[in-house]
Write an enzyme that holds these catalytic residues in place. Structure first.
Site, mmCIF file in Angstrom:
data_model
loop_
_atom_site.group_PDB
_atom_site.id
_atom_site.type_symbol
_atom_site.label_atom_id
_atom_site.label_comp_id
_atom_site.label_asym_id
_atom_site.label_seq_id
_atom_site.Cartn_x
_atom_site.Cartn_y
_atom_site.Cartn_z
ATOM 1 N N GLU A 154 -12.735 6.000 -8.581
ATOM 2 C CA GLU A 154 -12.189 6.459 -7.295
ATOM 3 C C GLU A 154 -10.662 6.543 -7.327
ATOM 4 O O GLU A 154 -9.984 5.879 -6.554
ATOM 5 C CB GLU A 154 -12.584 5.481 -6.183
ATOM 6 C CG GLU A 154 -14.054 5.279 -5.994
ATOM 7 C CD GLU A 154 -14.368 4.159 -5.002
ATOM 8 O OE1 GLU A 154 -15.463 4.163 -4.454
ATOM 9 O OE2 GLU A 154 -13.504 3.283 -4.771
ATOM 10 N N ARG A 167 -3.957 7.618 -6.270
ATOM 11 C CA ARG A 167 -2.545 7.611 -6.633
ATOM 12 C C ARG A 167 -2.256 8.225 -8.007
ATOM 13 O O ARG A 167 -1.340 9.014 -8.156
ATOM 14 C CB ARG A 167 -2.065 6.153 -6.628
ATOM 15 C CG ARG A 167 -0.587 5.961 -6.849
ATOM 16 C CD ARG A 167 -0.268 4.480 -7.055
ATOM 17 N NE ARG A 167 -0.849 3.623 -6.030
ATOM 18 C CZ ARG A 167 -0.250 3.284 -4.889
ATOM 19 N NH1 ARG A 167 0.960 3.715 -4.632
ATOM 20 N NH2 ARG A 167 -0.858 2.489 -4.028
ATOM 21 N N ARG A 195 6.210 4.292 2.934
ATOM 22 C CA ARG A 195 6.089 3.305 1.851
ATOM 23 C C ARG A 195 7.332 2.446 1.626
ATOM 24 O O ARG A 195 7.202 1.237 1.477
ATOM 25 C CB ARG A 195 5.664 3.991 0.543
ATOM 26 C CG ARG A 195 4.295 4.692 0.643
ATOM 27 C CD ARG A 195 3.797 5.195 -0.696
ATOM 28 N NE ARG A 195 3.370 4.119 -1.554
ATOM 29 C CZ ARG A 195 4.036 3.651 -2.577
ATOM 30 N NH1 ARG A 195 5.166 4.201 -2.949
ATOM 31 N NH2 ARG A 195 3.580 2.645 -3.262
ATOM 32 N N TYR A 216 6.067 -1.235 2.361
ATOM 33 C CA TYR A 216 5.762 -2.030 1.165
ATOM 34 C C TYR A 216 7.008 -2.405 0.362
ATOM 35 O O TYR A 216 6.889 -3.039 -0.679
ATOM 36 C CB TYR A 216 4.869 -1.233 0.193
ATOM 37 C CG TYR A 216 3.575 -0.696 0.728
ATOM 38 C CD1 TYR A 216 2.590 -1.541 1.215
ATOM 39 C CD2 TYR A 216 3.316 0.671 0.689
ATOM 40 C CE1 TYR A 216 1.376 -1.031 1.664
ATOM 41 C CE2 TYR A 216 2.105 1.182 1.136
ATOM 42 C CZ TYR A 216 1.138 0.321 1.626
ATOM 43 O OH TYR A 216 -0.061 0.837 2.051
ATOM 44 N N CYS A 262 15.080 5.163 15.530
ATOM 45 C CA CYS A 262 15.813 4.054 16.134
ATOM 46 C C CYS A 262 15.280 2.707 15.678
ATOM 47 O O CYS A 262 14.702 1.944 16.455
ATOM 48 C CB CYS A 262 15.756 4.187 17.649
ATOM 49 S SG CYS A 262 16.496 5.730 18.165
ATOM 50 N N TYR A 289 -0.112 8.557 -0.476
ATOM 51 C CA TYR A 289 0.257 7.694 0.647
ATOM 52 C C TYR A 289 1.593 8.116 1.256
ATOM 53 O O TYR A 289 2.356 7.297 1.752
ATOM 54 C CB TYR A 289 0.227 6.208 0.215
ATOM 55 C CG TYR A 289 -1.088 5.866 -0.443
ATOM 56 C CD1 TYR A 289 -2.237 5.738 0.317
ATOM 57 C CD2 TYR A 289 -1.199 5.771 -1.832
ATOM 58 C CE1 TYR A 289 -3.469 5.506 -0.278
ATOM 59 C CE2 TYR A 289 -2.427 5.533 -2.443
ATOM 60 C CZ TYR A 289 -3.553 5.404 -1.664
ATOM 61 O OH TYR A 289 -4.770 5.185 -2.250
HETATM 62 C C1 LIG Z 1 -7.543 3.254 -1.601
HETATM 63 C C2 LIG Z 1 -8.802 3.162 -2.350
HETATM 64 C C3 LIG Z 1 -8.931 3.811 -3.581
HETATM 65 C C4 LIG Z 1 -7.810 4.571 -4.251
HETATM 66 O O1 LIG Z 1 -6.765 3.772 -4.709
HETATM 67 P P1 LIG Z 1 -5.618 4.439 -5.604
HETATM 68 O O2 LIG Z 1 -4.674 3.355 -5.897
HETATM 69 O O3 LIG Z 1 -4.989 5.501 -4.785
HETATM 70 O O4 LIG Z 1 -6.258 4.960 -6.830
HETATM 71 C C5 LIG Z 1 -10.159 3.755 -4.202
HETATM 72 N N1 LIG Z 1 -11.205 3.092 -3.665
HETATM 73 C C6 LIG Z 1 -11.116 2.459 -2.474
HETATM 74 C C7 LIG Z 1 -12.305 1.766 -1.926
HETATM 75 C C8 LIG Z 1 -9.907 2.468 -1.786
HETATM 76 O O5 LIG Z 1 -9.810 1.812 -0.628
#
Ligand SMILES: *Cc1c(COP(=O)(O)O)cnc(C)c1O
Length: 457
Positions: free
Chosen positions: A284, A287, A323, A327, A366, A396
Site C-alpha cells: 500500500e 509517499r 507538513r 510534523y 494569522c 500529504y
Molecule cells: C497512510 C497509509 C498508507 C500509505 O503510507 P505511505 O507512507 O504514504 O506509503 C498505507 N496503508 C495504510 C493503512 C495507511 O494508513
C-alpha cells in the site's frame, strides 16, 4: 529521483518551464510529473516482482482523480481509508474489488457502501479486502454483510509492536497506537470469528508507519507475521493474503531514502517462502510513489527584516502545505529562476552556494505556526514577485490542504512531457460559502445526513 530539474537557469517540470505554468494558472499551485509517478510505480513492481504483489496506491497521500487514473492505467489497485476515498477510486474507474479498505472508524453507512461497490468481493487473485481493525468492527461488518446477503473477504489488521523510528503522529505499528489488534489477541480473533459465513476472515494486514527509512522494522514485522501464520495453521486456519502496508521513504533531501530495491532485498527473503505457500501479497505505497512527483509553487509577496531575522512572506503556507508546521517536516525550497550560478547540485539543508542568508519562509496566515521553513539557507537576493518551488510536496500536500483563514484551495496541474493539464481548478470565494446556510432554521431531515448514496440503517 524525479523529473523536476533546472535547465537554462530555470526550473522545469519534465519539459515544461514551471514559470509558464504559474503564468497560466497562478499560485499557489501543485504541479505533478506523470513520468515520475509512472517510473516510481514501475520500479516498485520490478523490485517486488518475485512475489507478484497487488500494489494498492494509498489514496490519502494524493487523491487527485488524474493521479489515480495514471496509476490505475499502470495496473494499480487502491488503498482507501474512508468512503470518500472509495468514491474517488470508483470515479477514477477502479473496480471496488481492486481496493483494500482500512481505518479504525468505518461507519455503517461506509461499510454498506463499500460492500455494494464490491470491496472484498474478488476471488483472491490481485483483489483487495476489508482490513478490519477491531472485534466490534468485525461483528458489525459481518452483520451488515449478512444483511446485504454478500460474502466479503476480510483481513485482520495486526499491530506487530515494532518501532518504525518515525514521527509520533505517523507511527502506527506500536502497541500504544489505536491501529489493529495486538498479536496475542489476533490468534483468538481468528478462532472466534474464522468461521463466519458472510465475512470470510482470511488475511493479515499491517502498516507500521511512515516514512520508514530503514528496512529492519519491515523485517521484524514480517517475521512476527510469519510466526502468526504458522500458529494459525496449527489452529486449522489458512491465511491466504498478507498486506504489508506502505511507509517506504522518499527523498526530501537528495538520496535520503533507500532505493525501493533495498526495501525489496530486505523483505523478499522472508516473503518468498510465504508466497510459495500460496499467500497473496499486497503493498500500500503512497509517499514513495507520489512525494517526489509533486512540487508546490508559491510566490513571494513581501520580504522583511525583524531584528536579525529575514522573512520571506509567500502567498501560501500551512493552508497549502501543512507538513512543516504539523510534523516539523523538511521540504527543500529554492527559487524557480535562481540564476546560473545558484543552481543547487543537491537538495539539502545547506546547498553550499555563495550569497546565501538564513531566512524564514512563511505564509500569509494569522499564526506563528504558519511556515514552510525556518532558519533556512536561501539565496540572499530573493525578492517580491519571485516564484519559489517547494519540493517533494506530492504526498500529504494537497491532501492535507485546508481553508484556514478562508484561504481557497490551490490549483493542481499534471505534466506529461511537454503537455501540462489543469487537473483541479483553483477554488474561488464562492467555493468558501457553498455549503453554508444563512437563512433557514436548522432542519434535521434525512436527506441532509445522506453521504455515501446509501441510507444508514
Ligand atoms: C497512510 C497509509 C498508507 C500509505 O503510507 P505511505 O507512507 O504514504 O506509503 C498505507 N496503508 C495504510 C493503512 C495507511 O494508513
Amino acid at each position: 529521483m524525479d523529473l523536476f530539474a533546472y535547465r537554462h537557469g530555470e526550473l522545469h517540470a519534465e519539459d515544461v518551464p514551471v514559470r509558464a505554468i504559474a503564468e497560466r494558472v497562478g499560485t499557489p499551485c501543485y504541479i505533478y510529473s506523470q513520468g515520475t509517478l509512472e517510473s516510481h510505480y514501475d520500479r516498485l513492481i520490478e523490485a517486488f516482482a518475485p512475489i507478484h504483489p497487488l500494489v494498492c496506491y494509498s489514496i490519502k497521500s494524493c487523491p487527485n482523480l488524474s493521479v489515480l487514473k495514471v496509476l490505475h492505467d499502470r495496473g494499480a489497485g487502491m488503498d482507501v481509508v474512508s468512503g470518500g476515498e472509495l468514491f474517488r477510486a470508483r470515479s477514477a474507474g477502479v473496480e471496488g474489488s481492486r481496493c483494500v479498505y482500512a481505518g479504525v472508524g468505518k461507519t455503517d453507512e461506509e461499510i454498506r457502501y463499500a460492500i455494494r461497490e464490491g470491496v472484498g468481493s474478488g476471488n483472491g487473485v490481485a483483489t483487495g479486502l476489508f482490513n478490519c481493525e477491531s472485534e466490534e468492527e468485525f461483528e458489525n461488518l459481518a452483520r451488515i454483510a449478512r444483511d446485504e446477503r454478500a460474502v466479503v473477504r476480510v483481513a485482520l489488521r495486526i499491530n506487530p509492536d515494532v518501532d518504525p523510528k518515525t514521527h509520533r503522529y505517523t507511527s502506527t505499528g506500536k502497541k500504544e497506537t489505536k491501529f489493529g489488534v495486538d498479536l496475542e489477541r489476533a490468534r483468538r480473533f481468528f478462532v472466534l470469528y474464522g468461521r463466519d459465513a458472510y465475512a470470510k476472515l482470511e488475511g493479515l494486514h499491517l502498516h507500521i508507519g511512515s516514512p520508514v527509512y530503514t528496512t529492519d522494522p519491515y523485517r521484524e514485522a514480517l517475521t512476527k507475521t510469519a510466526k502468526l501464520v504458522d500458529e494459525l495453521a496449527t489452529d486449522g486456519i489458512t491465511i491466504r493474503s498478507i498486506d504489508l502496508g506502505g511507509g517506504f521513504g522518499a527523498d526530501y533531501e537528495s538520496a535520503q531514502s533507500p532505493p525501493l530495491k533495498q526495501y525489496a532485498d530486505a523483505i523478499l527473503p522472508l516473503a518468498l517462502p510465504l508466497h510459495e505457500r500460496g499467500i497473496q501479497f499486497i503493498l500500500e505505497p503512497g509517499r514513495t510513489i507520489v512525494a517526489n512527483a509533486g512540487i508546490l509553487l508559491v510566490k513571494v509577496l513581501y520580504t522583511k527584516t525583524s531584528g536579525e531575522k529575514r522573512f520571506i512572506i509567500c502567498d501560501a503556507g500551512m493552508n497549502a502545505l501543512l507538513r512543516p508546521s504539523h510534523y516539523g517536516s523538511f521540504h527543500f525550497i529554492w527559487p524557480v529562476e535562481p540564476g546560473e550560478a545558484m543552481i543547487p547540485a543537491r537538495r539539502t539543508l545547506d546547498p553550499n552556494l555563495p550569497n546565501t542568508a538564513t531566512q524564514d519562509v512563511v505564509g500569509p496566515l494569522c499564526e506563528s505556526g504558519d511556515f514552510l521553513a525556518l532558519d533556512r539557507t536561501l539565496p540572499a537576493n530573493i525578492k517580491r514577485g519571485d516564484l519559489l518551488a517547494v519540493f517533494t510536496a506530492g504526498a500529504y500536500g494537497m491532501s492535507m490542504a485546508n481553508r484556514y483563514n478562508s484561504s481557497v484551495l490551490p490549483a493542481e496541474v499534471l505534466v506529461n512531457g511537454s503537455a501540462a493539464s489543469l487537473v483541479r481548478t483553483r477554488e474561488n470565494f464562492s467555493s468558501l460559502i457553498e455549503h453554508e446556510l444563512t437563512t433557514s432554521p436548522i432542519s434535521l431531515d434525512c436527506a441532509a445526513r445522506e453521504v455515501c448514496g446509501v441510507h444508514a440503517s
